[in-house]
Design a protein around this motif. Structure first.
Motif, PDB file in Angstrom:
ATOM      1  N   LEU A   4       0.824  -1.214   0.000  1.00 43.93           N
ATOM      2  CA  LEU A   4       0.000   0.000   0.000  1.00 43.93           C
ATOM      3  C   LEU A   4       0.858   1.263   0.000  1.00 43.93           C
ATOM      4  CD1 LEU A   4      -2.739  -1.030   2.619  1.00 43.93           C
ATOM      5  CD2 LEU A   4      -2.912  -1.090   0.136  1.00 43.93           C
ATOM      6  N   ALA A   5       2.191   1.059  -0.191  1.00 43.29           N
ATOM      7  CA  ALA A   5       3.106   2.195  -0.023  1.00 43.29           C
ATOM      8  C   ALA A   5       2.740   3.387  -0.907  1.00 43.29           C
ATOM      9  CB  ALA A   5       4.537   1.742  -0.293  1.00 43.29           C
ATOM     10  N   ASN A   6       2.329   3.104  -2.155  1.00 42.37           N
ATOM     11  CA  ASN A   6       2.035   4.227  -3.055  1.00 42.37           C
ATOM     12  C   ASN A   6       0.542   4.392  -3.323  1.00 42.37           C
ATOM     13  OD1 ASN A   6       4.783   4.969  -3.497  1.00 42.37           O
ATOM     14  ND2 ASN A   6       4.974   3.067  -4.686  1.00 42.37           N
ATOM     15  N   ALA A   7      -0.277   3.709  -2.526  1.00 41.07           N
ATOM     16  CA  ALA A   7      -1.718   3.748  -2.801  1.00 41.07           C
ATOM     17  C   ALA A   7      -2.303   5.119  -2.465  1.00 41.07           C
ATOM     18  CB  ALA A   7      -2.423   2.665  -1.993  1.00 41.07           C
ATOM     19  N   ARG A   8      -3.338   5.463  -3.200  1.00 40.79           N
ATOM     20  CA  ARG A   8      -4.033   6.735  -2.983  1.00 40.79           C
ATOM     21  C   ARG A   8      -5.113   6.563  -1.915  1.00 40.79           C
ATOM     22  NH1 ARG A   8      -2.150   5.734  -7.743  1.00 40.79           N
ATOM     23  NH2 ARG A   8      -1.053   7.360  -8.875  1.00 40.79           N
ATOM     24  N   LEU A   9      -5.666   7.731  -1.493  1.00 39.81           N
ATOM     25  CA  LEU A   9      -6.543   7.734  -0.315  1.00 39.81           C
ATOM     26  C   LEU A   9      -7.696   6.728  -0.380  1.00 39.81           C
ATOM     27  CD1 LEU A   9      -7.038   9.131   2.458  1.00 39.81           C
ATOM     28  CD2 LEU A   9      -8.612  10.638   1.255  1.00 39.81           C
ATOM     29  N   ASP A  10      -8.415   6.692  -1.516  1.00 36.72           N
ATOM     30  CA  ASP A  10      -9.584   5.805  -1.568  1.00 36.72           C
ATOM     31  C   ASP A  10      -9.192   4.334  -1.500  1.00 36.72           C
ATOM     32  OD1 ASP A  10     -11.762   7.658  -1.659  1.00 36.72           O
ATOM     33  OD2 ASP A  10     -11.025   8.245  -3.620  1.00 36.72           O
ATOM     34  N   THR A  11      -8.022   4.006  -2.037  1.00 35.88           N
ATOM     35  CA  THR A  11      -7.529   2.632  -1.948  1.00 35.88           C
ATOM     36  C   THR A  11      -7.141   2.320  -0.507  1.00 35.88           C
ATOM     37  OG1 THR A  11      -6.681   2.929  -4.180  1.00 35.88           O
ATOM     38  CG2 THR A  11      -5.860   1.017  -2.945  1.00 35.88           C
ATOM     39  N   LEU A  12      -6.434   3.252   0.091  1.00 35.65           N
ATOM     40  CA  LEU A  12      -6.019   3.061   1.485  1.00 35.65           C
ATOM     41  C   LEU A  12      -7.233   2.880   2.391  1.00 35.65           C
ATOM     42  CD1 LEU A  12      -3.179   5.705   1.774  1.00 35.65           C
ATOM     43  CD2 LEU A  12      -2.937   3.226   1.953  1.00 35.65           C
ATOM     44  N   LEU A  13      -8.257   3.688   2.146  1.00 34.48           N
ATOM     45  CA  LEU A  13      -9.441   3.626   3.005  1.00 34.48           C
ATOM     46  C   LEU A  13     -10.017   2.209   3.039  1.00 34.48           C
ATOM     47  CD1 LEU A  13     -11.576   4.981   4.746  1.00 34.48           C
ATOM     48  CD2 LEU A  13     -12.779   5.634   2.662  1.00 34.48           C
ATOM     49  N   GLN A  14      -9.990   1.525   1.904  1.00 35.19           N
ATOM     50  CA  GLN A  14     -10.527   0.160   1.872  1.00 35.19           C
ATOM     51  C   GLN A  14      -9.611  -0.840   2.570  1.00 35.19           C
ATOM     52  OE1 GLN A  14     -13.576  -0.170   1.013  1.00 35.19           O
ATOM     53  NE2 GLN A  14     -13.753   1.843   0.078  1.00 35.19           N
ATOM     54  N   HIS A  15      -8.294  -0.647   2.446  1.00 35.18           N
ATOM     55  CA  HIS A  15      -7.379  -1.721   2.851  1.00 35.18           C
ATOM     56  C   HIS A  15      -6.608  -1.481   4.141  1.00 35.18           C
ATOM     57  CE1 HIS A  15      -8.055  -3.965  -0.814  1.00 35.18           C
ATOM     58  NE2 HIS A  15      -8.018  -2.807  -1.465  1.00 35.18           N
ATOM     59  N   VAL A  16      -6.384  -0.216   4.475  1.00 39.87           N
ATOM     60  CA  VAL A  16      -5.471   0.040   5.587  1.00 39.87           C
ATOM     61  C   VAL A  16      -6.043  -0.510   6.897  1.00 39.87           C
ATOM     62  CG1 VAL A  16      -6.135   2.298   6.554  1.00 39.87           C
ATOM     63  CG2 VAL A  16      -3.737   1.791   6.116  1.00 39.87           C
ATOM     64  N   ALA A  17      -5.177  -0.946   7.769  1.00 41.64           N
ATOM     65  CA  ALA A  17      -5.528  -1.479   9.091  1.00 41.64           C
ATOM     66  C   ALA A  17      -6.234  -2.823   9.011  1.00 41.64           C
ATOM     67  CB  ALA A  17      -6.379  -0.482   9.891  1.00 41.64           C
ATOM     68  N   GLU A  18      -6.257  -3.427   7.830  1.00 36.99           N
ATOM     69  CA  GLU A  18      -6.911  -4.737   7.691  1.00 36.99           C
ATOM     70  C   GLU A  18      -5.896  -5.810   7.287  1.00 36.99           C
ATOM     71  OE1 GLU A  18     -10.707  -4.748   5.716  1.00 36.99           O
ATOM     72  OE2 GLU A  18     -11.101  -2.673   6.298  1.00 36.99           O
ATOM     73  N   GLU A  19      -4.635  -5.638   7.739  1.00 37.94           N
ATOM     74  CA  GLU A  19      -3.589  -6.594   7.370  1.00 37.94           C
ATOM     75  C   GLU A  19      -3.864  -7.980   7.950  1.00 37.94           C
ATOM     76  OE1 GLU A  19      -3.204  -3.972   9.376  1.00 37.94           O
ATOM     77  OE2 GLU A  19      -1.985  -2.566   8.210  1.00 37.94           O
ATOM     78  N   ASP A  20      -4.422  -8.000   9.148  1.00 38.10           N
ATOM     79  CA  ASP A  20      -4.643  -9.291   9.802  1.00 38.10           C
ATOM     80  C   ASP A  20      -5.969  -9.860   9.338  1.00 38.10           C
ATOM     81  OD1 ASP A  20      -2.350  -8.904  11.268  1.00 38.10           O
ATOM     82  OD2 ASP A  20      -3.418  -7.895  12.892  1.00 38.10           O
ATOM     83  N   ARG A  21      -5.914 -10.683   8.297  1.00 38.38           N
ATOM     84  CA  ARG A  21      -7.153 -11.283   7.801  1.00 38.38           C
ATOM     85  C   ARG A  21      -7.452 -12.521   8.646  1.00 38.38           C
ATOM     86  NH1 ARG A  21      -9.612  -8.113   5.017  1.00 38.38           N
ATOM     87  NH2 ARG A  21      -8.782  -7.215   3.119  1.00 38.38           N
ATOM     88  N   THR A  22      -8.278 -12.372   9.659  1.00 35.30           N
ATOM     89  CA  THR A  22      -8.593 -13.488  10.539  1.00 35.30           C
ATOM     90  C   THR A  22      -9.273 -14.595   9.733  1.00 35.30           C
ATOM     91  OG1 THR A  22      -8.891 -11.855  12.256  1.00 35.30           O
ATOM     92  CG2 THR A  22      -9.683 -14.074  12.731  1.00 35.30           C
TER      93      THR A  22
END
Ligand SMILES: *Cc1c(COP(=O)(O)O)cnc(C)c1O
Length: 391
Positions: A4-22
């Motif tokens: 996500l290093a170069n992702a834009r805001l709308d992409t980040l909003l969907q994915h950020v903080a969801e690294e731990d896929r339980t």
């Protein structure tokens, strides 16, 4: 692991903080737990405040993993180092005011701020020895002239949510910073999509998340965004001791609402601009107070500190009696009569306001444009105006 290093805001909003896929679940689970246990007592002594309210989790009054996902996403949106969710917008606002004031402090607040925020200063803050001055806020001088040696808080709401007046955030922040005064803003109207006060030097941003952030009229919640250092103090004191934590289930609902924030806010913006422009042309409308209109008296400031307008505005009808104003709102069929806003449904409220510059007061109708078709909303306003003998 996605990059996500170069992702834009709308992409980040969907994915950020969801690294731990339980267990691979595409939607994060609700950690419906009050406490967290430790293998060894030594581990338990790791501080609850290492990352304010984040892991290691001890107890859900101070931090919970579902809330943590939400808080990391909103911090990202607000370009803040830290965010904390509360059980209501007022819980976040009162935490910010308590943080910024001591017995003997003086607070400066915008006179058209959300009424319960003003009432907080009139009642609770006053009881604990905090004095206040309300100011118009449309000129920087109106704010600066009210500042005293004991002023510790300047509380802004820009745009305000009844009259849609702005304050110059950069100028007020620069002044306050020099004097060590804490600046707080209620940013609920603009949402973090259209205004990021922390980038302009404001210290604390509050939102009623019951409005756009959740966006579905099914949660009461609030958030506060600030620096990591300030958040450590707020988590130790106001979060831990006042105890107005957001439970994990509404936090999870908000995560769902937040995914469509951009889509919803864009639609509210387009609809409100169309409805407000139509109203401005009606003979029974004296004045439309809408940030999105070219006629807004603070147009230059709107453009310098906001990226857009949203679904809420007010207008002054020519009929200035309570009966006529009530009859008009009562005749609406799609706009329901109710407070709050930010959900899918259009709303109208008849109001009487008494700002400092017009102490005799005047009548307004505040409209919130939901997700209905703007043509239907315009037809509704048109039929209601005719039903009460105008239009
Ligand atoms: C609704 C609202 C609040 C209060 O939020 P709650 O979630 O209802 O406590 C604060 N400020 C503004 C501008 C609001 O519209």
């Amino acid at each position: 692991m996605r990059d996500l290093a170069n992702a834009r805001l709308d992409t980040l909003l969907q994915h950020v903080a969801e690294e731990d896929r339980t267990l691979g679940a595409v939607v994060p689970p609700i950690f419906q737990t009050s406490l967290f246990v430790f293998d060894k007592p030594e581990d338990m002594r790791t501080t609850m405040f290492e990352r304010p309210g984040g892991p290691p989790f001890h107890y859900s009054r101070v931090g919970n993993p579902t809330n943590d996902i939400l808080e990391r996403k909103i911090a990202l949106l607000e370009k803040a180092e830290a965010c904390k969710a509360f059980s209501s917008g007022m819980a976040a606002i009162s935490a910010a005011i308590f943080h910024a004031c001591r017995a003997g402090s003086h607070a400066v607040m915008i006179d058209t701020a959300y009424p319960p925020s003003r009432m907080f200063l009139n009642t609770l803050a006053q009881r604990y020895g905090v004095s206040h001055t309300y100011v118009d806020g449309r000129t920087v001088e109106s704010i600066l002239d009210a500042v005293r040696p004991e002023t510790t808080l300047i509380y802004l709401e820009s745009p305000s949510s009844f009259l849609f007046r702005l304050q110059d955030l950069r100028a007020v922040a620069a002044f306050a910073r020099e004097r060590g005064i804490t600046t707080v803003i209620d940013n609920t109207y603009a949402s973090p999509l259209y205004q990021n006060p922390i980038e302009m030097g404001i210290d604390i941003v509050c939102h009623s998340a019951s409005k756009y952030l959740n966006g579905h009229s099914d949660v009461v919640a609030g958030v506060l965004c600030t620096s990591r250092e300030r958040m450590e103090a707020i988590v130790r004191e106001e979060v831990a001791l006042l105890g107005a934590a957001l439970p994990p289930f509404p936090a999870w609902l908000m995560l769902r609402g937040l995914r469509t924030l951009r889509l919803r806010v864009k639609q509210h913006e387009a609809t409100a601009n169309e409805v407000a422009a139509w109203l401005e042309r009606q003979p029974w409308v004296q004045n439309v107070n809408h940030v999105g209109l070219p006629s807004h008296p603070q147009r230059a400031l709107v453009e310098s500190q906001m990226r857009g307008s949203t679904g809420l505005f007010s207008f002054e009808p020519t009929f200035q009696t309570q009966e006529a104003n009530d009859a008009f709102v009562g005749a609406l069929r799609l706009f329901r009569c109710g407070v709050s806003w930010g959900g899918h449904e259009s709303l109208a409220v008849p109001l009487f306001v008494t700002p400092l510059d017009r102490p005799e007061g005047f009548r307004l109708v505040r409209l919130y444009c939901g997700l209905e078709d703007p043509a239907d909303l315009i037809e509704d306003l048109d039929q209601a105006s005719r039903a009460v003998g105008h239009g």
